[in-house]
Motif scaffolding. Structure first.
Motif, short mmCIF file in Angstrom:
data_model
loop_
_atom_site.label_atom_id
_atom_site.label_comp_id
_atom_site.label_asym_id
_atom_site.label_seq_id
_atom_site.Cartn_x
_atom_site.Cartn_y
_atom_site.Cartn_z
N ASP A 168 25.12 24.88 -15.92
CA ASP A 168 25.23 24.99 -14.46
C ASP A 168 23.82 24.96 -13.85
O ASP A 168 22.81 25.03 -14.56
CB ASP A 168 26.00 26.24 -14.05
N ALA A 169 23.77 24.82 -12.53
CA ALA A 169 22.50 24.53 -11.85
C ALA A 169 21.40 25.55 -12.17
O ALA A 169 20.26 25.18 -12.43
CB ALA A 169 22.74 24.45 -10.35
N ARG A 172 20.26 25.24 -15.80
CA ARG A 172 19.51 23.99 -15.95
C ARG A 172 18.06 24.20 -15.60
O ARG A 172 17.16 23.76 -16.29
CB ARG A 172 20.05 22.94 -14.97
#
Ligand SMILES: Nc1ncnc2c1ncn2[C@@H]1O[C@H](COP(=O)(O)OP(=O)(O)OP(=O)(O)O)[C@@H](O)[C@H]1O
Ligand SMILES: [Mg+2]
Length: 341
Positions: A168-169, A172
Motif C-alpha cells: 500500500d502507499a 511503498r
C-alpha cells in the motif's frame, strides 16, 4: 572495463520464439548505480531483467558484468540477485531460514552463516522477527525478507522487478527509502523496474525509459522530468499539453497555430499544466473542468488548440465552469522534443 560499464548490454536482442521483445538494446551501467527501468506494460522491462539474470537465452548481443562476458553463463554463476513482485518466500521456513537458504546452498555453515544472516536481517530492520513465518509478517516485512535474502548473497547486481507494487502507499514509501538506504550502504549496483514515475524520480541515479523493446531516453531524474526528448517521454512524465511543430507553428486540432515568442526548432513542444499562463495571452479558452489539489487548482480548457490543461496556485481567485479565459503557451518555457511519435 571502464567504471562507466560495470554492467553492459551490447546490441542485446531478446525474443520469445519468433517474437522479438527487445531489439538491439545498448546500456552501460556504472558500479554502484541505482537505475530505474520505466515504461508501459509490455515494453520489455522484465524481459531485459531476465536476460541480465541469465533466465532467458539471448538471441544476439552480449551481457557483460565486471569485465567478463556473461552471455552464456548460467544464472547461478552470475552473481546477479533477483527480487520479483511476488517475492515467493518459503512459507514453511522461518524468516531466518529464508534468509539463510541461499547461503546454505553455497555450503556455508556455523558461525559464518549465522553472522551473515544476522547482518542481513539487521540491514532490513527485521532482527526481532527471525523466528516468524512469512505468513506472520506484513507485506512490507515480507518484501524486506526477500530483499535481505538477495542481499546476503552479495550479488554484483541486484535486479528488482516491481518489488513494491504489492504494497500500500505508505509501505511503498517506507520501502522505497529502505531500498535507497540499503543500496547506499552496501554500494550494490541496482536495477529497479517500476511503472510509477514518481518512484523512479525519487529513487534513481539514472532513469531508463523504454518503449516497444527499445530505449527511448536515458538520463538523470532531472533530465527525464525537465527535458524529455520525445512526446512519448513527455507524456509519461506528466506534460499534458504536447504538440508537434511544423515550420515553427504548432500543429493542433484547430490547425496550425503561431506561438508568441520565437519558435524553437524542434519536432514538438510540451508544457506541463503549471507552465501554461492563465489570465493573459493570445489564446482563448472556456473552462470545462476544474479540480482543487490543495496547493494548486487545475483547469481543463476547451480551446481552438484543442483541450488544454492549466494549473495555477490555489490562492488565486477561482474561475467558474463556463468562464472564458485568456491563456498563453510560452515557447520559452516549453520542453523541446526532438522526436514526435
Ligand atoms: N513467456 C513469453 N512468451 C511470449 N511472449 C512473451 C513472454 N513474456 C513476455 N512476452 C512478450 O514480450 C514483450 C515484453 O514483455 P515484458 O514482460 O518484458 O514486459 P514488461 O515491460 O515487463 O511489462 P509489465 O510492465 O506488464 O511487466 C510483451 O509483448 C510480452 O507480451
Ligand atoms: Mg514486467
Amino acid at each position: 572495463m571502464s567504471d562507466a560499464s560495470y554492467l553492459s548490454l551490447e546490441k542485446l536482442t531478446l525474443a520469445y520464439g519468433d517474437t522479438v521483445a527487445v531489439a538491439d538494446l545498448d546500456l552501460d551501467i556504472r558500479k554502484g548505480e541505482l537505475i530505474a527501468l520505466l515504461g508501459p506494460s509490455g515494453c520489455g522491462k522484465t524481459t531485459t531483467m531476465r536476460a541480465i539474470a541469465g533466465l532467458l537465452p539471448v538471441k544476439s548481443g552480449q551481457v557483460r558484468l565486471d569485465g567478463a562476458d556473461m552471455t552464456r553463463v548460467p544464472a547461478n554463476k552470475r552473481a546477479v540477485g533477483l527480487v520479483f513482485q511476488s517475492y515467493a518466500l518459503f512459507p514453511h521456513l522461518s524468516v531466518y531460514e529464508n534468509v539463510a537458504f541461499g547461503l546454505k546452498l553455497k555450503g556455508m555453515r556455523g558461525a559464518e552463516l549465522d553472522t551473515k544472516v544476522q547482518a542481513g536481517l539487521k540491514s532490513v530492520g527485521l532482527s526481532s522477527f527471525a523466528n516468524r513465518k512469512p505468513a506472520e509478517l506484513s507485506g512490507g516485512q515480507q518484501q524486506r525478507v526477500a530483499l535481505a535474502r538477495s542481499m546476503v548473497m552479495e550479488p554484483k547486481v541486484l535486479l528488482l522487478d516491481e518489488p513494491l507494487s504489492n504494497l500500500d502507499a505508505r509501505l511503498r514509501l517506507e520501502m522505497r527509502t529502505e531500498l535507497q538506504r540499503v543500496q547506499k550502504e552496501t554500494g550494490v549496483t541496482m536495477i529497479f523496474v517500476t511503472h510509477d514515475q514518481a518512484e523512479a524520480l525519487a529513487l534513481a541515479d539514472r532513469i531508463v525509459v523504454m518503449k516497444g523493446g527499445a530505449i527511448e531516453q536515458i538520463g538523470t531524474p532531472e533530465d527525464i522530468y525537465n527535458r524529455p526528448v520525445s512526446s512519448f517521454v513527455a507524456d509519461f512524465v506528466g506534460f499534458e499539453n504536447i504538440f508537434p511543430l511544423e515550420g515553427g507553428k504548432l500543429r493542433t486540432s484547430g490547425g496550425l497555430i503561431e506561438l508568441s515568442g520565437e519558435a524553437p526548432s524542434a519536432a514538438g513542444l510540451a508544457w506541463r499544466p503549471r507552465m501554461v499562463t492563465l489570465g493573459t495571452g493570445p489564446f482563448r479558452g472556456t473552462v470545462r473542468g476544474t479540480s482543487f489539489a490543495g496547493d494548486s487548482r487545475e483547469y481543463l480548457l476547451d480551446t481552438s488548440l484543442g483541450a488544454i490543461k492549466a494549473e495555477v496556485e490555489a490562492a488565486l481567485p477561482a474561475h467558474a465552469l463556463g468562464a472564458d479565459l485568456l491563456f498563453d503557451l510560452p515557447a520559452g518555457k516549453a520542453a523541446l522534443l526532438s522526436k514526435f511519435s
